[in-house]
Design a protein around this motif. Sequence first.
Motif, short mmCIF file in Angstrom:
data_model
loop_
_atom_site.label_atom_id
_atom_site.label_comp_id
_atom_site.label_asym_id
_atom_site.label_seq_id
_atom_site.Cartn_x
_atom_site.Cartn_y
_atom_site.Cartn_z
N TYR A 1 0.86 -1.24 -0.08
CA TYR A 1 -0.10 0.00 0.16
C TYR A 1 0.83 1.23 0.04
O TYR A 1 1.70 1.42 0.94
N ASN B 1 -6.09 -0.85 7.17
CA ASN B 1 -6.66 -1.04 5.82
C ASN B 1 -7.91 -1.76 5.71
O ASN B 1 -7.82 -3.02 6.33
N GLU C 1 -10.26 -2.60 -0.84
CA GLU C 1 -10.00 -1.47 -0.14
C GLU C 1 -11.16 -0.40 -0.16
O GLU C 1 -11.07 0.73 0.77
N SER D 1 -1.30 -0.23 7.86
CA SER D 1 -1.09 -1.32 7.08
C SER D 1 -0.44 -0.94 5.91
O SER D 1 -0.65 -0.11 5.38
N LEU E 1 -10.13 6.77 5.37
CA LEU E 1 -10.08 5.30 5.56
C LEU E 1 -11.55 5.05 6.37
O LEU E 1 -11.99 3.92 6.32
#
Length: 532
Positions: free
Chosen positions: A190, A198, A396, A234, A403
């Motif tokens: 990532y 994540n 994702e 992450s 997020l």
Amino acid sequence: MSDRPTIKLEPGQKPEALFRPPLLGRLEELLPGFLARARWFGGKARELAAARVAASLPLPGGLEPGRFLVVAVSYRDGGEESYLLPLVCTSGGETPPENSGAVLAATGAGQEKVLIYDGCWSRRFREGCFRLIADGEALATGSGEIRGVPGRAIRNRQGGEGRPPKSRVLGKEQSNTSLLFGREFILKLYRRPENGVNPEVEITRFLTEGADFDRIPAFAGTIELRLPGRKTVSAALLQGYVPHQDDGWSYTLGEVSRFLAASTPQEARRTREGYLAFARKLGERTAQLHRALASNPGDRAFAAEPETSGDRESAERSARELLDRGLAALAGTLDRLDGGSRQSGARLLAEKDALRRMIGGAAGREATGGKIRIHGDYHLGQLLRTGDDAVIIDFEGEPARPLEKRRRKRSPLVDAAGMVRSFHYAALGAIFLSPRERPDPDELFSRAGDWYRAVSRAFLDSYRRVMAESPGLLPAGREEEDALLALFLLEKAAYELNYELNNRPDWAIIPLRGLEDLLRRGSRAGKTPPGN
């Protein structure tokens, strides 16, 4: 070779000095130019102000000199983002391909030339990441810690023990970088780390090890960063490799093209029937995914919750904002669109109040369905075709969304709407992408619309049938369900309209026709299900 940036080492200095002041300052000066050339860098449309190393961690695999960097990028408009950049230094042997764009700089140490480049192109770095996860190792410095967390798929690996398979960088780079380990595993690095786990790591681990859902690549492990003042970040996800024929988008485009090229109604019907079976299977798999994501009432992150009036109001705001932005962009570009798009656009602008009423009518109903964790960016490109079945990938969510918003529970119909819109894109997109002469575009658009409606109906019927086994996840009545699905379809089409007007005006006809179709069906007060 000669035009590479250089960093001068003084006599007696080793490459390790690059990652400490004062040479670190010179390395930071070169980062904006390097990032602007990287395919995975997301800030190309913005003007970079500076880049600094916010954290410097050891590289997996004991690679010295080299560091795993967290780079803080600042922009002239005041924004800031973080990127992950593993850097290795080498004076010979393995080097990245010239066309990879992986080299940051070259330098000299005595008579030696040293390359400083993206570690993903280093076999030793790739193998180090694999071992870090397989062994559950942790590497710590004053800047923080990098830790591998193994999953069941790698713990149960037979015969390989901790030895990594042969590895390489996958050629297709987007916002992340993927590393292939033989035909066993894929590691996704990532590039944009965010504060927290994540969603893809969280969902993939739950589905693999908590819900035993096997229509995704199996969770094999993750790499975490633990940085001062931040939550666990992450850095990478290791998953099982899935053998497949192609992705869902490529397969669908091919099937639509065959349908449109059919010379007789019988041939067209046979072609469409073959794809309808795939669409039904996909509806079934999508419903099974949603039921799995709501299968653990004891885990707050994966327990279904009742949808609220506040959820509906939030969906209404999002749809209205996207629609108003899209209609404003349409009004400003209408005269520059081609004939078909201009006519559709004019009709929509004349009916803009009716579109807005559709949003209010769907959102104003009593909320009786559920909300769960969803895929969040669900379309045909997120599928791997395995014979007559599909495996779902890339959890994702939409990378542009923060997020926490991607982790938010929503109605499962958001995903269903995303796939229906993807069918529409494939149906009409096949017309644009075909190299053949197409003498009668109106007839082709009509036939493509017939294909889209039949496929959407097959997908939704199959989806609803399996979802009925988990009452409460979808709205209580078909009329309410249709209205909510129409809201999410409108929201998605409005998003597409904004994108196409800004990037591919020739393709604006697809979301324009999608919005027209929704408007026609909305005028029937929900009597015909969306996509039918």
